[in-house]
Write an enzyme that holds these catalytic residues in place. Structure first.
Site, PDB file in Angstrom:
ATOM      1  CE  LYS A   1      -3.660   0.532   2.369  1.00 44.40           C
ATOM      2  NZ  LYS A   1      -4.634   0.667   3.475  1.00 44.40           N
TER       3      LYS A   1
ATOM      4  NE  ARG B   1      16.325   2.378   8.039  1.00 46.57           N
ATOM      5  CZ  ARG B   1      16.096   3.166   9.109  1.00 46.57           C
ATOM      6  NH1 ARG B   1      16.927   4.165   9.387  1.00 46.57           N
ATOM      7  NH2 ARG B   1      15.036   2.969   9.875  1.00 46.57           N
TER       8      ARG B   1
ATOM      9  CD  GLU C   1      21.415   6.605  11.304  1.00 46.65           C
ATOM     10  OE1 GLU C   1      20.325   6.877  11.854  1.00 46.65           O
ATOM     11  OE2 GLU C   1      21.585   5.570  10.641  1.00 46.65           O
TER      12      GLU C   1
ATOM     13  CG  ASP D   1      19.596   6.668  15.144  1.00 43.13           C
ATOM     14  OD1 ASP D   1      19.870   5.696  15.864  1.00 43.13           O
ATOM     15  OD2 ASP D   1      18.578   6.719  14.443  1.00 43.13           O
TER      16      ASP D   1
ATOM     17  CB  ILE E   1       7.870   7.952  10.617  1.00 37.61           C
ATOM     18  CG1 ILE E   1       7.217   9.104  11.396  1.00 37.61           C
ATOM     19  CG2 ILE E   1       9.386   8.075  10.614  1.00 37.61           C
ATOM     20  CD1 ILE E   1       7.568   9.102  12.878  1.00 37.61           C
ATOM     21  CG  HIS E   2       1.447   8.024   9.900  1.00 33.03           C
ATOM     22  ND1 HIS E   2       0.390   8.497   9.139  1.00 33.03           N
ATOM     23  CD2 HIS E   2       0.923   7.086  10.739  1.00 33.03           C
ATOM     24  CE1 HIS E   2      -0.716   7.879   9.507  1.00 33.03           C
ATOM     25  NE2 HIS E   2      -0.423   7.015  10.472  1.00 33.03           N
TER      26      HIS E   2
ATOM     27  CG  ASP F   1      22.475  40.025  -7.006  1.00 32.63           C
ATOM     28  OD1 ASP F   1      21.597  39.179  -6.697  1.00 32.63           O
ATOM     29  OD2 ASP F   1      23.123  40.656  -6.152  1.00 32.63           O
TER      30      ASP F   1
END
Length: 294
Positions: A19, A66, A127, A153, A219-220, A267
């Site tokens: 999904k 990852r 991290e 992290d 993350i969501h 400029d």
């Protein structure tokens, strides 16, 4: 490559993996590292492989995985993903990158496969303190396609206390984006952990844009649209940029280095800003057309 939003999805959740493209994220990241419990790593590898090898899985966004951190785990990840036939894999996100050798070692592992996967671009996650200090050298590795800043992290690594204004990681955040810009690769900003706070997410994303970042981690799925919207120029910004670039063409023809647009002297720095706005608008249009290869 358009990377306004990069959405993490746990690698052991097949229904969520399938999904993820519906979120509208420019990049979906199937996570074999932090989002997967140690005892679930093998199951996650099998699940991600199953999804990526499914001929019916044809998302119109970048598909990234990852991998884990240790060399042994990375080798196991790649073996599971790449040793059993073709998969849909556009890039790899390498965590805890502290030295150029980390990226080069991953590339070396990829070269063991005969499917052309050695050409997969690497997104280097910065991290740790060592990673921040080595960011310019990491960005200079040819296979490094983006630097990704990980504030959470990093804070743990240096013993910092996270605050709402983020001053404890500001130097590192700026160093990462400077290293990316100096080496012509993308810079992706850290996660905003409170996915229920849309106002806070928008404010932080707009600040990341001010710093020069090209995209932001999510993350969501609810975070994707606000991030994409923030990185998409407004109609007014795009009109200004096009006016500036039109006027620049006239000025170039007349041999003028400085010119005026709506009472504002223009400029080189403002020309560069106009070019970035137009490029970002073009990238957004390409993303909406469903082409991840821009």
């Amino acid at each position: 490559m358009v990377r306004r939003s990069l959405l993490f999805t746990p690698g052991d959740r097949p229904e969520m993996l399938r999904k993820a493209p519906e979120s509208g994220a420019d990049t979906i990241v199937f996570d074999l590292e932090d989002a997967v419990a140690p005892g679930r790593k093998d199951a996650a590898r099998e699940t991600v492989r199953e999804v990526l090898s499914d001929p019916e899985f044809v998302p119109d966004c970048e598909v990234c995985v990852r991998v884990n951190t240790s060399s042994a785990s990375i080798a196991t990840d790649l073996e599971a993903l790449l040793a059993h036939g073709p998969v849909r894999l556009d890039s790899l996100l390498l965590p805890k990158v502290e030295h150029p050798d980390d990226v080069e070692a991953l590339v070396g592992e990829l070269e063991q496969f005969d499917s052309g996967d050695a050409d997969i671009p690497v997104l280097a996650l910065i991290e740790t303190a060592r990673g921040v200090l080595a960011a310019p050298d990491i960005a200079a590795v040819p296979e490094t396609d983006a630097l990704v800043f990980g504030a959470e992290d990093l804070s743990a690594d240096i013993g910092a206390t996270r605050t709402d204004d983020g001053t404890e990681v500001l130097y590192a955040r700026e160093r990462v984006v400077l290293a990316a810009a100096a080496n012509d690769c993308s810079a992706i900003d850290t996660v905003f952990t409170d996915f229920g706070d849309e106002t806070g997410l928008i404010d932080e994303t707009e600040f990341a844009i001010q710093l020069g970042y090209d995209g932001k981690l999510a993350i969501h799925p609810a975070q994707v649209d606000p991030i994409n919207d923030a990185f998409t120029p407004t109609a007014e910004e795009l009109e200004w940029a096009r006016d500036v670039l039109d006027a620049k063409r006239d000025a170039d023809a007349d041999g003028r280095g400085v010119f005026e647009v709506d009472g504002q002297m223009i400029d080189a720095p403002l020309i560069a800003q106009a070019e970035r706005i137009e490029a970002r608008a073009a990238a957004d249009s390409t993303a909406e057309d469903g082409s991840p290869d821009s």
